[in-house]
Scaffold this motif. Structure first.
Motif, short mmCIF file in Angstrom:
data_model
loop_
_atom_site.label_atom_id
_atom_site.label_comp_id
_atom_site.label_asym_id
_atom_site.label_seq_id
_atom_site.Cartn_x
_atom_site.Cartn_y
_atom_site.Cartn_z
N LEU A 29 0.84 -1.19 0.00
CA LEU A 29 0.00 0.00 0.00
C LEU A 29 0.88 1.25 0.00
O LEU A 29 2.02 1.21 0.47
N LEU A 48 -0.97 3.98 5.64
CA LEU A 48 -1.33 2.78 4.89
C LEU A 48 -0.17 1.79 4.79
O LEU A 48 -0.37 0.58 4.83
N TYR A 75 -14.04 7.80 -0.33
CA TYR A 75 -13.23 8.41 -1.39
C TYR A 75 -13.98 9.54 -2.10
O TYR A 75 -15.14 9.39 -2.49
N ASP A 119 -10.74 10.05 2.48
CA ASP A 119 -9.83 10.53 1.44
C ASP A 119 -10.60 11.46 0.49
O ASP A 119 -10.85 11.13 -0.66
N ILE A 152 -5.18 8.63 -2.75
CA ILE A 152 -4.81 7.27 -3.16
C ILE A 152 -5.01 7.03 -4.65
O ILE A 152 -4.69 5.96 -5.15
N LEU A 194 -3.24 3.58 -6.33
CA LEU A 194 -4.11 2.43 -6.54
C LEU A 194 -4.82 2.47 -7.89
O LEU A 194 -5.63 1.60 -8.18
#
Length: 201
Positions: free
Chosen positions: A67, A83, A125, A149, A154, A158
């Motif tokens: 992560l 993370l 998110y 977030d 991220i 990701l």
């Protein structure tokens, strides 16, 4: 742009900016390119105390293919979570309260959490309404810690095209699989946990 949980602005300001970016289809990104700063203290969000608290995690070195090495604030109560410190078997689900498919798959995630076979973490998110996010998690029985977030920190690491997204982290901290899109059945989720993490229910 760097995202530091220490730089925080009021959610009211974020809501005004982000709401205009739209509650577009879950799979598409907001197009205006603007990114609000990190969240305000989640303890001020109504109902946050009803969520599972975020635990303190011991600091660990980042793992290759693990992560991302970034911290996000807890949606409920508890400390920010780095993370890169997390180890599995762990299922990380990226969601938003405005995302219809996220609601569709929530019962499967809640059932997996009840099994206690793996650790679970949610990441709310690109969501301008933390109070609605808290209500979503409570109503859907997502009884595990959730992070916030709002500024899509991220996204790059990701490769998030939009929620939902479910990531699988093994006991060594390696990110072994990312499922993009909605989970369509309990059987599908259980199979992924078995195949990717070696955990059977």
């Amino acid at each position: 742009m760097s995202h530091r949980p220490g730089s925080r602005t009021a959610w009211g300001l974020i809501a005004g900016l982000v709401a205009l970016a739209g509650v577009a289809a879950c799979g598409s990104e907001q197009a205006d390119g603007s990114q609000p700063q990190a969240t305000s203290s989640s303890s001020a969000v109504a109902g946050a105390e009803k969520l599972a608290a975020c635990p303190s995690t011991p600091s660990k070195p980042p793992v290759s293919k693990g992560l991302p090495d970034m911290s996000l604030p807890c949606l409920g109560n508890g400390p920010d979570i780095r993370l890169a410190d997390l180890r599995g078997p762990l299922v990380v689900n990226v969601w938003a309260q405005w995302c219809g498919p996220c609601r569709d798959e929530a019962p499967y995630l809640a059932e997996l959490a009840r099994s206690g076979k793996v650790r679970m973490l949610g990441i709310d998110y690109a969501d301008p309404r933390p109070e609605l996010a808290v209500k979503f998690a409570i109503d859907e029985g997502l009884a595990y810690p959730h992070l916030a977030d709002p500024d899509k920190a991220i996204q790059q690491a990701l490769r998030v095209g939009g929620p939902p997204l479910t990531a699988f982290v093994d006991e060594d901290g390696a990110l072994v699989h990312v499922h993009r899109g909605v989970l369509t059945s309990q059987q599908q989720l259980d199979q992924l946990v078995r195949d990717k993490l070696g955990v059977t229910r």
